[in-house]
Design a protein around this motif. Sequence first.
Motif, short mmCIF file in Angstrom:
data_model
loop_
_atom_site.label_atom_id
_atom_site.label_comp_id
_atom_site.label_asym_id
_atom_site.label_seq_id
_atom_site.Cartn_x
_atom_site.Cartn_y
_atom_site.Cartn_z
N THR A 77 26.14 -4.62 -133.88
CA THR A 77 26.49 -2.92 -132.62
C THR A 77 27.53 -3.66 -131.09
O THR A 77 27.67 -4.49 -130.69
CB THR A 77 25.40 -3.03 -131.78
OG1 THR A 77 24.02 -2.94 -132.88
CG2 THR A 77 24.83 -2.41 -130.65
N LEU A 109 29.69 -1.80 -127.99
CA LEU A 109 29.72 -0.81 -127.23
C LEU A 109 31.48 -0.76 -126.69
O LEU A 109 32.08 -1.45 -126.30
CB LEU A 109 29.15 -0.79 -125.99
CG LEU A 109 29.00 -0.43 -124.56
CD1 LEU A 109 27.53 -1.41 -124.08
CD2 LEU A 109 29.64 -0.74 -123.31
N ILE A 119 27.92 2.31 -129.24
CA ILE A 119 27.83 3.03 -128.42
C ILE A 119 28.93 3.70 -127.69
O ILE A 119 29.53 2.40 -126.62
CB ILE A 119 26.46 2.07 -126.85
CG1 ILE A 119 25.47 1.47 -127.95
CG2 ILE A 119 26.08 3.07 -125.77
CD1 ILE A 119 24.55 2.34 -128.59
N TRP A 143 26.25 7.74 -123.87
CA TRP A 143 25.11 7.12 -123.37
C TRP A 143 26.00 7.67 -121.82
O TRP A 143 27.09 7.26 -121.77
CB TRP A 143 24.65 6.10 -122.85
CG TRP A 143 23.86 6.09 -124.05
CD1 TRP A 143 23.16 6.59 -125.28
CD2 TRP A 143 23.27 4.41 -124.73
NE1 TRP A 143 22.23 5.88 -126.62
CE2 TRP A 143 22.46 5.29 -125.60
CE3 TRP A 143 23.53 3.11 -123.87
CZ2 TRP A 143 21.64 4.07 -126.16
CZ3 TRP A 143 22.43 1.98 -124.12
CH2 TRP A 143 21.77 2.36 -125.50
N ARG A 153 18.98 0.59 -119.79
CA ARG A 153 19.02 1.43 -120.67
C ARG A 153 19.45 0.65 -122.12
O ARG A 153 18.50 0.64 -123.32
CB ARG A 153 19.63 2.94 -121.04
CG ARG A 153 19.47 3.98 -122.34
CD ARG A 153 19.77 5.17 -122.28
NE ARG A 153 20.35 5.84 -123.23
CZ ARG A 153 20.32 7.47 -123.58
NH1 ARG A 153 21.28 7.79 -122.15
NH2 ARG A 153 20.62 7.90 -124.56
N CYS A 154 20.33 -0.57 -122.02
CA CYS A 154 20.39 -1.65 -122.85
C CYS A 154 20.15 -2.09 -123.46
O CYS A 154 19.43 -3.19 -124.54
CB CYS A 154 22.40 -1.40 -122.42
SG CYS A 154 24.17 -0.56 -122.55
N LYS A 155 19.26 -3.07 -122.88
CA LYS A 155 18.10 -3.55 -122.76
C LYS A 155 17.46 -2.84 -123.42
O LYS A 155 16.38 -3.74 -123.84
CB LYS A 155 17.82 -4.49 -121.26
CG LYS A 155 16.73 -5.34 -120.79
CD LYS A 155 16.44 -5.83 -119.73
CE LYS A 155 15.56 -6.81 -119.81
NZ LYS A 155 14.93 -7.23 -118.79
N ILE A 157 18.79 -1.74 -127.21
CA ILE A 157 19.42 -2.17 -128.28
C ILE A 157 19.24 -4.17 -128.11
O ILE A 157 19.15 -4.56 -127.14
CB ILE A 157 21.10 -2.50 -127.69
CG1 ILE A 157 21.60 -1.65 -127.02
CG2 ILE A 157 21.86 -3.35 -128.53
CD1 ILE A 157 23.37 -0.80 -126.01
N LEU A 210 23.49 -7.06 -128.57
CA LEU A 210 24.84 -6.47 -128.47
C LEU A 210 25.81 -7.23 -129.02
O LEU A 210 25.92 -8.61 -128.08
CB LEU A 210 25.29 -5.99 -126.86
CG LEU A 210 26.16 -5.12 -126.42
CD1 LEU A 210 26.66 -3.73 -127.21
CD2 LEU A 210 25.94 -5.10 -125.29
N ALA A 233 31.15 -5.62 -126.46
CA ALA A 233 31.53 -5.20 -125.27
C ALA A 233 32.74 -4.75 -124.96
O ALA A 233 33.51 -6.16 -125.04
CB ALA A 233 30.47 -4.69 -124.19
N LEU A 258 25.54 -7.27 -118.76
CA LEU A 258 25.13 -6.97 -120.15
C LEU A 258 24.84 -8.07 -120.64
O LEU A 258 24.31 -8.41 -122.42
CB LEU A 258 26.89 -6.35 -121.07
CG LEU A 258 26.30 -4.84 -120.67
CD1 LEU A 258 27.79 -4.41 -121.04
CD2 LEU A 258 25.26 -3.99 -120.97
#
Length: 347
Positions: free
Chosen positions: A40, A42, A67, A95, A111-113, A116, A119, A122, A160
């Motif tokens: 994943t 971002l 993302i 997002w 929202r990530c927490k 996802i 992660l 990033a 993050l």
Amino acid sequence: MSAQLQEQAATQSGFLYNARRQLFQSVPPIPANVRLDGKTVLVTGANVGLGLACTRHFLELGAARLIMAVRSISKGEAAAALFKKEFASAQIDVWQLDMELPSSVQAFAARCKADIPRLHVAVLNAGLGKEFFVRTAEGKQRETTLQVNYLSTVLLAVLLLPLMKPNSSESDKAPGRLTLISSDASLGEKLPAVPAGSTILDTMDDSSKFEGYQQYARTKLMLNMFTAKLASDVVSPSEVIINTCNPGATKGTGAISAVQSKIILAVMTLLFAVLGRTPEDAARAYVHASLVLGAESHGSFTDWLVRCWPLFMYGDKGRRATDRLWDETLAELGFANIVDVLKTVKG
């Protein structure tokens, strides 16, 4: 490793060195063994310019979920629609993230927490340069370049981090990869002299001394300083490898729009036209920083290689300024409980 390159910093911060590097440094391909299958990823500012090019690179490398963090959902969805046709097996989410607003950064991180499990990579690419002094709408209403390029970027980076550490449910224990996008404009820059009784952040927020391109360069310097401290004092490279990345002069990014002098702007526009890379080539530096370079890049300033920090960061004066900026930043971002977050990721 940037910490060990002080002797080269004076040369490598100069214009001629960086012009030659820009002109003659080859842009290496992404190694064939680099893959993102099952990962994943971002990218902020993912719908235009370097962010868009970086997004494509990551999808071509097989990212399972990507993302796209964007300010405008409609523009982000338009960009994502093309990717979804080409990369049908990937989950591509768009997002909203407005880096001018700390509340938006917090909401995005939350929202990530919630959504996802882990992660893996990033790239915090979103940034800007303002020609004129403009304040943001929330909190201390900081100058926009300062808020977006520095305060919101480091806030998002810290929030993050807990998601980026390897977790017990994964068989792959490789460290997370966090890359913050800096600039070679920072290399020869210094922070402003701070009047007695003031702070670095307040001095950077003084409209009477504002010059757009210098503000851009200084915020990128600050980003390098915070990242170096975060990597050396808090986060272990066995859990998250953190670095900053310089893509170099890139065509069509608008990075020089903050230059206020018409003469200097004309010269820089010509230089970018001659020396500037395409966004696709420049974004490969993002890929190398976040996927190819290893623990040797932790806390360092990179392109395709580990480079010197900005000259200002070396020596006792640089260390004191870095410590002071760190303390001021933690205090500024106290509303987000950033100190408590850092305690959870301290290696």
